[in-house]
Write a protein that holds these residues in place. Structure first.
Motif, short mmCIF file in Angstrom:
data_model
loop_
_atom_site.label_atom_id
_atom_site.label_comp_id
_atom_site.label_asym_id
_atom_site.label_seq_id
_atom_site.Cartn_x
_atom_site.Cartn_y
_atom_site.Cartn_z
N LEU A 29 0.83 -1.20 0.00
CA LEU A 29 0.00 0.00 0.00
C LEU A 29 0.87 1.25 0.00
O LEU A 29 1.96 1.27 0.55
CB LEU A 29 -0.94 -0.01 1.21
CG LEU A 29 -1.93 -1.18 1.26
CD1 LEU A 29 -2.79 -1.09 2.51
CD2 LEU A 29 -2.80 -1.21 0.01
N ARG A 257 -2.63 3.90 1.44
CA ARG A 257 -2.63 3.55 2.85
C ARG A 257 -3.87 4.15 3.53
O ARG A 257 -4.38 5.18 3.10
CB ARG A 257 -1.37 4.12 3.53
CG ARG A 257 -0.12 3.32 3.25
CD ARG A 257 1.06 3.93 4.00
NE ARG A 257 2.29 3.18 3.77
CZ ARG A 257 3.48 3.57 4.19
NH1 ARG A 257 3.60 4.71 4.86
NH2 ARG A 257 4.55 2.84 3.95
N LYS A 260 -7.84 5.54 3.35
CA LYS A 260 -7.67 5.50 1.90
C LYS A 260 -8.35 6.67 1.19
O LYS A 260 -7.73 7.35 0.36
CB LYS A 260 -8.21 4.17 1.37
CG LYS A 260 -7.44 2.94 1.84
CD LYS A 260 -8.09 1.66 1.34
CE LYS A 260 -7.34 0.43 1.84
NZ LYS A 260 -6.02 0.28 1.22
#
Length: 680
Positions: A29, A257, A260
Motif C-alpha cells: 500500500l 494507505r 484510503k
C-alpha cells in the motif's frame, strides 16, 4: 547446488524478483508521496504536450489566432479544477477502486457501466501509446539522429515499463517517484526563470522558432462567425489532453494507505494544483517566447532543416533552450531528460489503472477470470501484459507519432467523466432521501452541486471532442468501444450460462451404477503394466485391457506376450481396417455408455514423461489425440499414467531415487525392452 527446475525460473526471477506472500499485500500500500507520482504522472506530464496541441490547431490559420491561446488555457484550467473537485466526491463515496465504472454500474445500470468500462480500457491503452510516443519525441528533440529509430525506442520503453510494473506497485512507485518530482521541479524552475527574465530583468525568453512564420492551410486564413467558433472549440478540445489521467486516482483508491479515501482526495488536490500551475506557466512562457509549432513541418517558413525528414523540436524543448541558454546547456538537457522520463513513466498511470479495472471487471464476470489473479509480486500480471501488448501494437500501427495518436485520445476520458458525474448526481439524490441528518444532507447537496457542474461541463466537452475530432481519428475509438462492450456482454453471458449448468441437482448426488475401467495397451512393457496395476488398485467393477489392431503381426506378438507374462486381465482387440487408433477406441467407449448410461468409464492412458521439448514431438501424440476426443464424452474420465524416461530425471521437484519407485515393476521387461508405442 540449484536444481534444474530452479534454473528454469531464473529469467523470471531476474525480471520480477522474488515472489511475495499473499499475507504481505498490505505492505504494497502506498503513502501519498509515492501515490502522487504513480497515479498522477499522466496529468502532470500532459503539460509537455497540452500547450503544444493547442498551438498545432491555432497555427493551422498561420499566426492570426494565437491570441486565443491564453483564453483557451484559462478554460482548460477551470475545467481541470472542476473535474478534480468532482472526483474528490467519488473517492469518498466509492473507495473500492471501481471509479467511474462502479459509479455508473450502481447508479445507471449495466449498459452505462459497460460503456464506461469500454471507454476506460481504450483510454488506458491510448495513454500508454501517447505518453511513450511523446516521451520518445522529446528524446529525439535532444538527439535528432535517433529519429529513424523512433518506433523501436517506443516499443522498447513499453517493455521496460511492463517489466518494472510486474515487479510490484511499491517497487515501481519508488522507481517512478524521482523522475516525476525532478520533472515538476525542472518545469517550475523554467517557468519562474522565464517569467523573471521577462518581467524583472528585461531579458525576455525568445524561442528558436520566434522568427519563423507559418503558411496557413487552405480555408483557415479568413475564418469568421461559426467557423471561428468551431476552430476555437477544436483547439480547446486538443488542450483538454491536460485532463487525461485524473480518473486514475479514483480507480486506485485501494492501493492507498489508510485512511484510503482521505489520502486519495488529498493526492487529487495536490495533482490538480500542480498540473494547473505547470500548464498555465508553460502556455504563458510559450506565448512570451513566440514559439511556433505546426502540424506539418513544411508549413514552417524559416525552418532550418529538411522539413521532409527532420523533426521539429517540441514546445518544451524550445522553451528549455531559450530559457537556459541554448540546446547545449545543462538546463536544456535536464529538462529534456526529465520530460522524456516523466512522459514515458506517465504510462504508469495506465499500468496501475488498467489492471485494477480489469480485475474489477473480471470479478463481475465481464472479462476473463485470469485478470483477477495476482502474480508473484501481488500485482495483476495478466492485465499488465495485456495492456503492454495492445499499446505496442498501436505504436507500431501509428509509427509512434504522438500527433496522430492524440487525435484518438480523450474521447474515452470524457465519456467516463460524463457518465460518472451524472451517476454521482443520482447517488446523492438517493443518499439525501435516505438520510435524516440535516447537516449531512447539506454536505451531500454541496457535493451534488459540484458533480452537477462537473457532469454538465464534461458532457459539453465530450460533444465538442466528438464533433471536432471525429474525422481526425476519434471515429476509431467510437468504433472500438461498442466492440469491447459487446465482447464483455458475451463473456458475461458465457459465465452466467456456465454457472447455470453447474448448479447441483438431484442427479449429481446419484452414484454410478458401476465403474468400467479401460487400460489402453500397445505393447507389454513397464508403462502398460504400471497402468494396469493402477487400474486394478481402483477396484473397478469391470476392467478391460484394450488394444487396436493396426498391424496384424504386431497384434499377434502382443497377444503372445500377454499370455507369456500371464497378465490376469483379458485383452480385448479392436479391429481397424483403416489403421486408425482414435476412432475405434472412442466408438468402443460410446457403445459402453449407450448400453448403460449410468456406468462410469475410466480410461487409463500410459504416457511418457520426457525432459526435452523436442522429445514431445517423438512421443505422446496418439495419447494427446485420444484425450482430446474422449474429454467431450459425458460420463467418461481420462486418467494419465506417467512413465518417467531417463531424460526427465531431475526435472521435477524431487529427483528420482535409485532403485524401484512406488508403482514401478519388480519383475518383467528390462529398460532395453522399452520401445516407442502408438500410445506413447
Amino acid at each position: 547446488m540449484p536444481k534444474l527446475s530452479d534454473l528454469g525460473q531464473l529469467p523470471k526471477r531476474l525480471v520480477l524478483g522474488r515472489p511475495v506472500r499473499s499475507d504481505r499485500v498490505g505492505e504494497s500500500l502506498l503513502p501519498k508521496s509515492l501515490a502522487l507520482p504513480i497515479f498522477a504522472s499522466d496529468p502532470l506530464s500532459s503539460v509537455a504536450y497540452a500547450t503544444q496541441e493547442i498551438l498545432i490547431v491555432l497555427t493551422l490559420a498561420g499566426t492570426a489566432f494565437l491570441f486565443l491561446a491564453p483564453w483557451l488555457a484559462v478554460v482548460v484550467v477551470l475545467l481541470l479544477a472542476t473535474v478534480v473537485l468532482s472526483y474528490r466526491q467519488v473517492v469518498h463515496a466509492y473507495p473500492s477502486g471501481g471509479g467511474d465504472y462502479e459509479v455508473a454500474m450502481k447508479n445507471h445500470g449495466q449498459f452505462a457501466g459497460l460503456t464506461v468500462a469500454s471507454a476506460l480500457l481504450v483510454d488506458y491503452v491510448l495513454t500508454v501509446a501517447v505518453s511513450v510516443s511523446a516521451g520518445t519525441d522529446n528524446i529525439i528533440s535532444a538527439f535528432p539522429t535517433l529519429n529513424e529509430h523512433r518506433v523501436l525506442i517506443a516499443v522498447g520503453l513499453v517493455a521496460v515499463l511492463a517489466a518494472a510494473n510486474l515487479r510490484g506497485v511499491r517497487e515501481s512507485g519508488k522507481t517512478f517517484a524521482v523522475p516525476t518530482y525532478l520533472f515538476v521541479a525542472g518545469i517550475m524552475v523554467m517557468i519562474v526563470t522565464g517569467l523573471i527574465r521577462d518581467f524583472v530583468t528585461g531579458d525576455p525568453v525568445v524561442a528558436e522558432s520566434a522568427g519563423w512564420s507559418i503558411t496557413a492551410e487552405p480555408g483557415y486564413d479568413d475564418l469568421g462567425g461559426l467557423a471561428l467558433v468551431f476552430f476555437a472549440l477544436r483547439a480547446f478540445a486538443s488542450g483538454c489532453t491536460a485532463l487525461t489521467g485524473v480518473e486514475a486516482i479514483a480507480n486506485g483508491v485501494p492501493a492507498f494507505r489508510p485512511p484510503k479515501s482521505r489520502n486519495a482526495a488529498t493526492t487529487l488536490a495536490l495533482m490538480g494544483g500542480i498540473a494547473a500551475t505547470m500548464f498555465a506557466g508553460v502556455t504563458a512562457l510559450a506565448l512570451i517566447g513566440g514559439v511556433k509549432y505546426a502540424e506539418n513541418t513544411c508549413d514552417l517558413v524559416g525552418f532550418p532543416g529538411d522539413c521532409e525528414t527532420d523533426p521539429q523540436r517540441t514546445v518544451i524543448a524550445q522553451l528549455a533552450a531559450a530559457t537556459f541558454g541554448g540546446d547545449t546547456s545543462v538546463g536544456f538537457f535536464y529538462i529534456q531528460a526529465a520530460t522524456a522520463l516523466v512522459l514515458v513513466l506517465a504510462a504508469n498511470t495506465a499500468f496501475n489503472g488498467f489492471p485494477l479495472l480489469g480485475s474489477v471487471l473480471a470479478q463481475d464476470r465481464f472479462l476473463p477470470r485470469q485478470l483477477h489473479t495476482r502474480g508473484d509480486k501481488l500485482v495483476y500480471s495478466n492485465g499488465i501484459l495485456l495492456l503492454a501488448g495492445f499499446a505496442a501494437l498501436l505504436i507500431l500501427a501509428f509509427e509512434a507519432d504522438p500527433n496522430r495518436l492524440i487525435q484518438m485520445y480523450i474521447v474515452g476520458v470524457f465519456t467516463s467523466f460524463s457518465i460518472g458525474q451524472w451517476g454521482m448526481v443520482r447517488h446523492w439524490n438517493r443518499e439525501i432521501r435516505l438520510s435524516d441528518d440535516a447537516a449531512a444532507k447539506r454536505a451531500m447537496r454541496r457535493s451534488q452541486v459540484i458533480n452537477t457542474v462537473g457532469g454538465t461541463l464534461t458532457t459539453a466537452v465530450l460533444a465538442i471532442i466528438v464533433t471536432t475530432k471525429f474525422t481526425r481519428g476519434a471515429y476509431l475509438v467510437i468504433l472500438v468501444m461498442p466492440v469491447l462492450f459487446l465482447l464483455m456482454k458475451a463473456i458475461n453471458r458465457h459465465y452466467s450460462h456456465v454457472a447455470e449448468q453447474l448448479v447441483p441437482d438431484q442427479d449429481a448426488r446419484l452414484l454410478p451404477s458401476k465403474v468400467h475401467a479401460i487400460v489402453l495397451v500397445s505393447k507389454v512393457h513397464k508403462p502398460t503394466l504400471r497402468a494396469l496395476a493402477f487400474a486394478r488398485a481402483t477396484r473397478p467393477d469391470v476392467l478391460t485391457a484394450l488394444t487396436v489392431n493396426v498391424d496384424e503381426s504386431d497384434t499377434r506378438g502382443l497377444q503372445a506376450d500377454w499370455e507369456r507374462y500371464d497378465i490376469p486381465v483379458p485383452l480385448t482387440v479392436l479391429e481397424s481396417p483403416y489403421r486408425e487408433i482414435t476412432r475405434p477406441v472412442v466408438d468402443f467407449v460410446k457403445a459402453i455408455r449407450r448400453q448403460s448410461p449410468r456406468e462410469l468409464v475410466i480410461v487409463f492412458v500410459p504416457q511418457y514423461v520426457v525432459g526435452h521439448w523436442w522429445e514431445n514431438v517423438l512421443h505422446n501424440q496418439s495419447a494427446l489425440r485420444l484425450r482430446a476426443r474422449l474429454q467431450f464424452q459425458p460420463g467418461v474420465m481420462i486418467t494419465t499414467v506417467p512413465w518417467q524416461l531417463e531424460s526427465s530425471v531431475g526435472r521435477g521437484e524431487d529427483d528420482r531415487r535409485d532403485g524401484p519407485m512406488p508403482g514401478d515393476l519388480r519383475r518383467g521387461l528390462t529398460e532395453d525392452q522399452v520401445e516407442a508405442t502408438p500410445y506413447g
